[in-house]
Design an enzyme around this catalytic site. Structure first.
Site, PDB file in Angstrom:
ATOM      1  N   CYS A   1      90.220 -37.234 -14.736  1.00  0.00           N
ATOM      2  CA  CYS A   1      88.844 -37.724 -14.802  1.00  0.00           C
ATOM      3  C   CYS A   1      88.326 -37.581 -16.225  1.00  0.00           C
ATOM      4  O   CYS A   1      88.500 -36.527 -16.851  1.00  0.00           O
ATOM      5  CB  CYS A   1      87.953 -36.926 -13.844  1.00  0.00           C
ATOM      6  SG  CYS A   1      86.215 -37.414 -13.857  1.00  0.00           S
TER       7      CYS A   1
ATOM      8  N   HIS B   1      87.737 -42.807  -6.389  1.00  0.00           N
ATOM      9  CA  HIS B   1      87.306 -41.873  -7.428  1.00  0.00           C
ATOM     10  C   HIS B   1      85.948 -42.283  -7.992  1.00  0.00           C
ATOM     11  O   HIS B   1      85.030 -41.450  -8.115  1.00  0.00           O
ATOM     12  CB  HIS B   1      88.365 -41.847  -8.531  1.00  0.00           C
ATOM     13  CG  HIS B   1      88.091 -40.897  -9.641  1.00  0.00           C
ATOM     14  ND1 HIS B   1      88.856 -39.773  -9.868  1.00  0.00           N
ATOM     15  CD2 HIS B   1      87.142 -40.893 -10.620  1.00  0.00           C
ATOM     16  CE1 HIS B   1      88.385 -39.125 -10.924  1.00  0.00           C
ATOM     17  NE2 HIS B   1      87.334 -39.793 -11.399  1.00  0.00           N
ATOM     18  N   GLU B   2      85.811 -43.568  -8.339  1.00  0.00           N
ATOM     19  CA  GLU B   2      84.550 -44.022  -8.928  1.00  0.00           C
ATOM     20  C   GLU B   2      83.407 -43.992  -7.919  1.00  0.00           C
ATOM     21  O   GLU B   2      82.269 -43.635  -8.263  1.00  0.00           O
ATOM     22  CB  GLU B   2      84.713 -45.431  -9.501  1.00  0.00           C
ATOM     23  CG  GLU B   2      85.798 -45.595 -10.548  1.00  0.00           C
ATOM     24  CD  GLU B   2      85.716 -44.581 -11.682  1.00  0.00           C
ATOM     25  OE1 GLU B   2      84.613 -44.074 -11.966  1.00  0.00           O
ATOM     26  OE2 GLU B   2      86.761 -44.297 -12.274  1.00  0.00           O
TER      27      GLU B   2
ATOM     28  N   HIS C   1      81.930 -40.629  -7.651  1.00  0.00           N
ATOM     29  CA  HIS C   1      80.988 -40.319  -8.742  1.00  0.00           C
ATOM     30  C   HIS C   1      79.565 -40.746  -8.385  1.00  0.00           C
ATOM     31  O   HIS C   1      78.599 -40.054  -8.718  1.00  0.00           O
ATOM     32  CB  HIS C   1      81.406 -41.035 -10.031  1.00  0.00           C
ATOM     33  CG  HIS C   1      82.402 -40.287 -10.853  1.00  0.00           C
ATOM     34  ND1 HIS C   1      82.175 -39.005 -11.319  1.00  0.00           N
ATOM     35  CD2 HIS C   1      83.626 -40.647 -11.319  1.00  0.00           C
ATOM     36  CE1 HIS C   1      83.216 -38.607 -12.029  1.00  0.00           C
ATOM     37  NE2 HIS C   1      84.110 -39.585 -12.044  1.00  0.00           N
TER      38      HIS C   1
END
Length: 212
Positions: free
Chosen positions: A99, A141-142, A145
């Site tokens: 990351c 993953h995004e 966030h």
């Protein structure tokens, strides 16, 4: 367009849910373009707005995929749904994630094999596609966030212990940390080996060794 600093774990914007985008205007276009520029400078495969200190539900990607999706793109106010995440331990050779907001570190993490993405582009046109493999990992993953979740928060007990030590060792876990792509040294070492990575292997290589 400008490269913006990437904030590091401990910055509050990374640890809270982001707000819906309500104004599809010139400022939003500038944000998306700055995210593309910042991601390129960081040798990244993806970047979410909170990673540059903006608490809005926007992320971009630049990653080869087998799903017929453009190599570079963005999505605003997305929803990402996934297949079931396997219960077994992740394979450290094949499932190690990084990351850009946890610069220079990487840890194995089990993710779902597929992800369904729905959202909008800067012109408020509908975006919808299915992602598989490492591209699906990037989408998860995004999206995390945007919900205030770092991949460190999803690690199993063994890897979580290692991650806590890394955070402490690097002096993270508090506000104020950042790095500037293109100016500060690449924390994942791509300054040194970029000439050895051809375009065909770019997405797979970077997904393993650097951040999203």
């Amino acid at each position: 367009m400008a490269v913006r600093p990437i904030v590091i774990a401990g910055e509050p914007v990374l640890h809270r849910a982001s707000a819906l985008v309500t104004e599809f205007d010139g400022d939003l276009r500038t944000l998306v373009q700055d995210m593309y520029e910042t991601n390129d400078a960081a040798n990244g495969v993806g970047l979410a707005a909170p990673q540059i200190g903006v608490g809005l539900r926007v992320f971009i990607w630049k990653m080869e995929n087998q799903d017929g999706v453009p190599t570079q793109g963005h999505v605003i106010n997305p929803t990402v749904t996934t297949s079931r995440i396997p219960r077994e331990r992740p394979d450290p050779r094949e499932e190690t994630e990084g990351c850009l907001s946890v610069p220079g570190e990487s840890f194995p993490l089990k993710r779902a094999a597929t992800a369904h993405v729905v959202g909008f582009d800067v012109d408020q046109r509908l975006i919808e596609f299915d992602a598989t493999g490492w591209f699906a990992r990037c989408m998860q993953h995004e999206y995390d966030h945007l919900n205030g979740t770092l991949y460190l928060d999803r690690l199993d007990d063994r890897q979580s212990k290692k991650a806590r030590k890394a955070v402490k060792r690097n002096g993270w876990g508090k506000p104020g940390g950042s790095w500037l792509p293109g100016v500060d040294p690449d924390p994942f070492g791509h300054d040194e080996d970029v000439d050895r990575v051809d375009e065909h292997d770019r997405g797979h290589e970077h997904a393993h060794s650097e951040g999203m």
